[in-house]
Design an enzyme around this catalytic site. Structure first.
Site, PDB file in Angstrom:
ATOM      1  N   HIS A  34       0.861  -1.182   0.000  1.00  0.00           N
ATOM      2  CA  HIS A  34       0.000   0.000   0.000  1.00  0.00           C
ATOM      3  C   HIS A  34       0.898   1.233   0.000  1.00  0.00           C
ATOM      4  O   HIS A  34       2.135   1.114  -0.057  1.00  0.00           O
ATOM      5  CB  HIS A  34      -0.949  -0.029   1.215  1.00  0.00           C
ATOM      6  CG  HIS A  34      -0.256  -0.289   2.521  1.00  0.00           C
ATOM      7  ND1 HIS A  34       0.589   0.628   3.090  1.00  0.00           N
ATOM      8  CD2 HIS A  34      -0.254  -1.369   3.347  1.00  0.00           C
ATOM      9  CE1 HIS A  34       1.067   0.139   4.218  1.00  0.00           C
ATOM     10  NE2 HIS A  34       0.581  -1.086   4.398  1.00  0.00           N
ATOM     11  N   HIS A  37       4.036   1.289   2.190  1.00  0.00           N
ATOM     12  CA  HIS A  37       5.216   0.608   1.636  1.00  0.00           C
ATOM     13  C   HIS A  37       5.841   1.462   0.522  1.00  0.00           C
ATOM     14  O   HIS A  37       7.063   1.603   0.442  1.00  0.00           O
ATOM     15  CB  HIS A  37       4.820  -0.727   0.997  1.00  0.00           C
ATOM     16  CG  HIS A  37       4.294  -1.741   1.952  1.00  0.00           C
ATOM     17  ND1 HIS A  37       2.988  -2.150   1.949  1.00  0.00           N
ATOM     18  CD2 HIS A  37       4.905  -2.458   2.929  1.00  0.00           C
ATOM     19  CE1 HIS A  37       2.799  -3.068   2.872  1.00  0.00           C
ATOM     20  NE2 HIS A  37       3.947  -3.277   3.499  1.00  0.00           N
TER      21      HIS A  37
END
Ligand code: PAF
Length: 280
Positions: A34, A37
């Site tokens: 997501h 990250h």
């Protein structure tokens, strides 16, 4: 972008990087990527010549009744996202590659690993430090990037790096939130629309603590008490912990002060979520 699935393949790449004197960055992940990250990937891309992202759902950090089997594994989508971020290598080993039969060595940071999430998830941080030390040995990064959302994980990994003399700089990237304040997490995908809304109680609780701190309250017991009362207003959620601790030692602080970590974990249905703030 090259995908390496074996340790020997990955080692060849890291050896070649070292021999040319280029800097290597590693973003360890369990996939289901997501924006949190991706913000780490972007920071790593900006800082390092060669960028490796590992995708490995590490079984040793899951307890027997946790979500290992249902943990999302959208590998093709993850690779597309990483390709867009100009990642050089994805290291995606199998469980057998990382833990061949007979693997019996673990890395454990004593005391720290039993605090915060380590209390309610016994063995969790031992699994994290074991796999991260293996990744460091395989990838040989100069810098590794972790999300501050799991502040306890960052503290445990920093202690491991210090104690075992890993020549790796640890960079912690800030928490990325949805517009309404929910901290991004791969586990948010488990939430029903109703639970997604109820999950806001975590960030609301932290905001209440911060609000009272800003008004001058320093007694941690009072701050935690007020936070808990905010949390209790959402009956669908169960509080695992709300603690005010030292950012590095994770030891509880009686008096809250600048730099202290306010950490929370709560459960919505069967989904366990964490969040935190650092007091200014
Ligand atoms: O934070 C995570 O996603 C994991 O704990 C990590 C660091 C990739 C180790 O498996």
């Amino acid at each position: 972008m090259q995908i390496c699935t074996t340790i020997s393949e990955m080692r060849t790449v890291s050896g070649a990087t070292r021999s040319t004197g280029k800097s290597a960055g590693l973003v360890p992940t369990m996939g289901a990527l997501h924006e949190g990250h991706l913000s780490l990937v972007r920071a790593a891309r900006a800082k390092c010549d060669v960028l490796v992202v590992s995708i490995f759902v590490n079984p040793t950090q899951f307890g027997p009744n946790e979500d290992l089997t249902k943990y999302p594994r959208p590998f093709t989508r993850d690779c597309e996202l990483l390709r867009n971020e100009k990642v050089d290598f994805v290291f995606a080993p199998t469980v057998e590659e990382m833990y061949p039969p007979g693997a019996a060595t673990f890395v454990n940071v004593q005391n720290l690993s039993d605090r915060l999430c380590g209390k309610s998830r016994p063995g969790h941080f031992r699994g994290v430090t074991t796999v991260v030390s293996k990744l460091f040995n395989i990838v040989s990064p100069d810098v590794a990037f972790f999300g501050q959302k799991d502040a306890a994980q960052v503290a445990v990994i920093r202690a491991m790096v210090r104690d075992l003399n890993f020549p790796v700089e640890i960079v912690a990237g800030p928490i990325v939130r949805e517009p309404d304040g929910l901290a991004m997490s791969s586990r948010n995908a488990y939430l029903t629309p109703q639970q997604r809304n109820q999950a806001l109680v975590l960030s609301r609780t932290l905001s209440r603590v911060r609000e009272l701190y800003d008004l001058g309250e320093r007694d941690s017991e009072h701050l935690i008490g007020a936070g808990k009362r905010t949390f209790e207003r959402e009956p669908a959620a169960r509080l695992d912990y709300l603690e005010i601790v030292h950012l590095d030692t994770l030891a509880p602080l009686e008096d809250s002060k600048s730099g202290a970590l306010v950490a929370i974990a709560g459960v919505l249905g069967t989904t366990r979520l964490i969040d935190n703030i650092v007091l200014p």
